[in-house]
Scaffold this motif. Structure first.
Motif, PDB file in Angstrom:
ATOM      1  N   LYS A 157       0.814  -1.211   0.000  1.00 39.17           N
ATOM      2  CA  LYS A 157       0.000   0.000   0.000  1.00 39.17           C
ATOM      3  C   LYS A 157       0.855   1.272   0.000  1.00 39.17           C
ATOM      4  O   LYS A 157       0.426   2.307  -0.494  1.00 39.17           O
ATOM      5  CB  LYS A 157      -0.931  -0.013   1.211  1.00 39.17           C
ATOM      6  CG  LYS A 157      -1.873  -1.215   1.214  1.00 39.17           C
ATOM      7  CD  LYS A 157      -2.648  -1.352   2.492  1.00 39.17           C
ATOM      8  CE  LYS A 157      -3.705  -0.275   2.661  1.00 39.17           C
ATOM      9  NZ  LYS A 157      -4.557  -0.530   3.857  1.00 39.17           N
ATOM     10  N   SER A 179       1.882  -2.757   4.203  1.00 41.38           N
ATOM     11  CA  SER A 179       1.454  -3.868   3.349  1.00 41.38           C
ATOM     12  C   SER A 179       0.266  -4.593   3.959  1.00 41.38           C
ATOM     13  O   SER A 179       0.094  -4.614   5.181  1.00 41.38           O
ATOM     14  CB  SER A 179       2.607  -4.862   3.133  1.00 41.38           C
ATOM     15  OG  SER A 179       3.016  -5.424   4.369  1.00 41.38           O
ATOM     16  N   ASP A 180      -0.554  -5.160   3.091  1.00 46.02           N
ATOM     17  CA  ASP A 180      -1.609  -6.078   3.508  1.00 46.02           C
ATOM     18  C   ASP A 180      -1.083  -7.493   3.315  1.00 46.02           C
ATOM     19  O   ASP A 180      -0.675  -7.863   2.203  1.00 46.02           O
ATOM     20  CB  ASP A 180      -2.880  -5.879   2.667  1.00 46.02           C
ATOM     21  CG  ASP A 180      -3.648  -4.625   3.059  1.00 46.02           C
ATOM     22  OD1 ASP A 180      -3.426  -4.134   4.185  1.00 46.02           O
ATOM     23  OD2 ASP A 180      -4.455  -4.137   2.246  1.00 46.02           O
ATOM     24  N   GLN A 181      -1.060  -8.276   4.398  1.00 44.78           N
ATOM     25  CA  GLN A 181      -0.513  -9.630   4.335  1.00 44.78           C
ATOM     26  C   GLN A 181      -1.461 -10.639   4.961  1.00 44.78           C
ATOM     27  O   GLN A 181      -2.277 -10.300   5.817  1.00 44.78           O
ATOM     28  CB  GLN A 181       0.833  -9.698   5.077  1.00 44.78           C
ATOM     29  CG  GLN A 181       1.925  -8.828   4.501  1.00 44.78           C
ATOM     30  CD  GLN A 181       3.249  -9.041   5.220  1.00 44.78           C
ATOM     31  OE1 GLN A 181       3.524 -10.114   5.771  1.00 44.78           O
ATOM     32  NE2 GLN A 181       4.094  -8.020   5.215  1.00 44.78           N
ATOM     33  N   THR A 200      -6.779 -10.865   5.924  1.00 45.38           N
ATOM     34  CA  THR A 200      -5.745  -9.894   5.575  1.00 45.38           C
ATOM     35  C   THR A 200      -5.518  -8.933   6.735  1.00 45.38           C
ATOM     36  O   THR A 200      -6.467  -8.412   7.322  1.00 45.38           O
ATOM     37  CB  THR A 200      -6.159  -9.101   4.323  1.00 45.38           C
ATOM     38  OG1 THR A 200      -6.357 -10.006   3.239  1.00 45.38           O
ATOM     39  CG2 THR A 200      -5.085  -8.101   3.937  1.00 45.38           C
ATOM     40  N   VAL A 201      -4.245  -8.701   7.053  1.00 41.16           N
ATOM     41  CA  VAL A 201      -3.874  -7.803   8.138  1.00 41.16           C
ATOM     42  C   VAL A 201      -2.939  -6.730   7.583  1.00 41.16           C
ATOM     43  O   VAL A 201      -2.008  -7.030   6.835  1.00 41.16           O
ATOM     44  CB  VAL A 201      -3.179  -8.563   9.285  1.00 41.16           C
ATOM     45  CG1 VAL A 201      -2.763  -7.601  10.391  1.00 41.16           C
ATOM     46  CG2 VAL A 201      -4.085  -9.650   9.833  1.00 41.16           C
ATOM     47  N   GLU A 202      -3.197  -5.475   7.950  1.00 48.26           N
ATOM     48  CA  GLU A 202      -2.300  -4.396   7.542  1.00 48.26           C
ATOM     49  C   GLU A 202      -1.113  -4.335   8.500  1.00 48.26           C
ATOM     50  O   GLU A 202      -1.285  -4.267   9.717  1.00 48.26           O
ATOM     51  CB  GLU A 202      -3.025  -3.051   7.549  1.00 48.26           C
ATOM     52  CG  GLU A 202      -2.122  -1.901   7.092  1.00 48.26           C
ATOM     53  CD  GLU A 202      -2.795  -0.547   7.151  1.00 48.26           C
ATOM     54  OE1 GLU A 202      -3.396  -0.153   6.137  1.00 48.26           O
ATOM     55  OE2 GLU A 202      -2.741   0.102   8.224  1.00 48.26           O
TER      56      GLU A 202
END
Length: 229
Positions: A157, A179-181, A200-202
């Motif tokens: 992001k 990042s979204d992971q 998804t976790v930022e």
């Protein structure tokens, strides 16, 4: 008569082929062994040979040992990123912050992926000794517990140059990654022990890279990782 015409045709075609070969060699040139090698660092430089589209960030070859180790930064008075960039450019005229950020993004994706896969051979040339020890210890601990880590970077992001400064000949640049992971840890039986598949976790990471500006090696090493409070 027919044999005479056939012989004439063979000679004519041979002359045409020889002409084309000579033209091709004049256009393409010959390899003399003195050509400039392609850039080898993951972080591009302004004085590196241009790629086909100007946007390719070459990755370093795998190696069992990294370049000469570089230390983590010391406690210093904060300065603006612009002032830090000016310091680095004064020591290294080939430094370009935009190209550096692109290389840092590639390094982030490569390191995150290699850590999840337990690929220490890919990690070794990208990390200084301290960070490599931390990462390799975590990988060995995971293997001892017979666990596997599945990491998917769904989206990058933001990748921003957060800080930059010089300490003697050492250049330090901190990059902020958002990042979204998806991160899932499974045991030997395949059961999930941490994380949730599909969730998804930022994540926000601050990674500091360093390079000795006196070195001819263009690679920067990851020397610290942190999460902002």
């Amino acid at each position: 008569m027919n044999s005479g015409f056939q012989l004439f045709d063979i000679i004519l075609f041979a002359m045409i082929a020889a002409f084309l070969v000579l033209r091709l060699r004049s256009v393409l040139g010959r390899r003399t062994g003195n050509e400039r090698p392609p850039p080898t660092g993951i972080f591009g430089r302004k004085d590196a040979p241009d790629s086909d589209d100007g946007k390719v960030v070459p990755l370093p070859p795998r190696a069992d040992r990294p370049p000469v180790d570089v230390p983590a930064p010391q406690e210093t008075l904060p300065i603006s990123p612009e002032a830090g960039i000016a310091q680095i450019r004064a020591a290294d005229r080939g430094f370009d912050p935009d190209i550096f950020v692109e290389g840092a993004k590639s390094a982030f994706e490569m390191i995150v992926g290699a850590f999840a896969q337990g690929d220490i051979h890919t990690l070794r040339p990208l990390l200084n000794d301290s960070v490599y020890t931390q990462f390799s210890d975590a990988i060995r601990e995971r293997e001892t517990q017979k666990q596997t880590l599945e990491t998917t970077i769904v989206a990058m992001k933001a990748v921003d140059l957060h800080e930059a400064h010089m300490e003697g000949p050492m250049a330090f640049v901190t990059v902020r990654f958002v990042s979204d992971q998806i991160n899932v840890v499974r045991n030997a039986a395949g059961a999930v022990v941490d994380g949730e598949p599909g969730q998804t976790v930022e994540l926000i990471d601050l990674w500091t890279f360093a390079r000795d500006t006196r070195s001819g090696d263009p690679n920067w090493l990851l020397v610290t990782t942190a999460t902002p409070q």
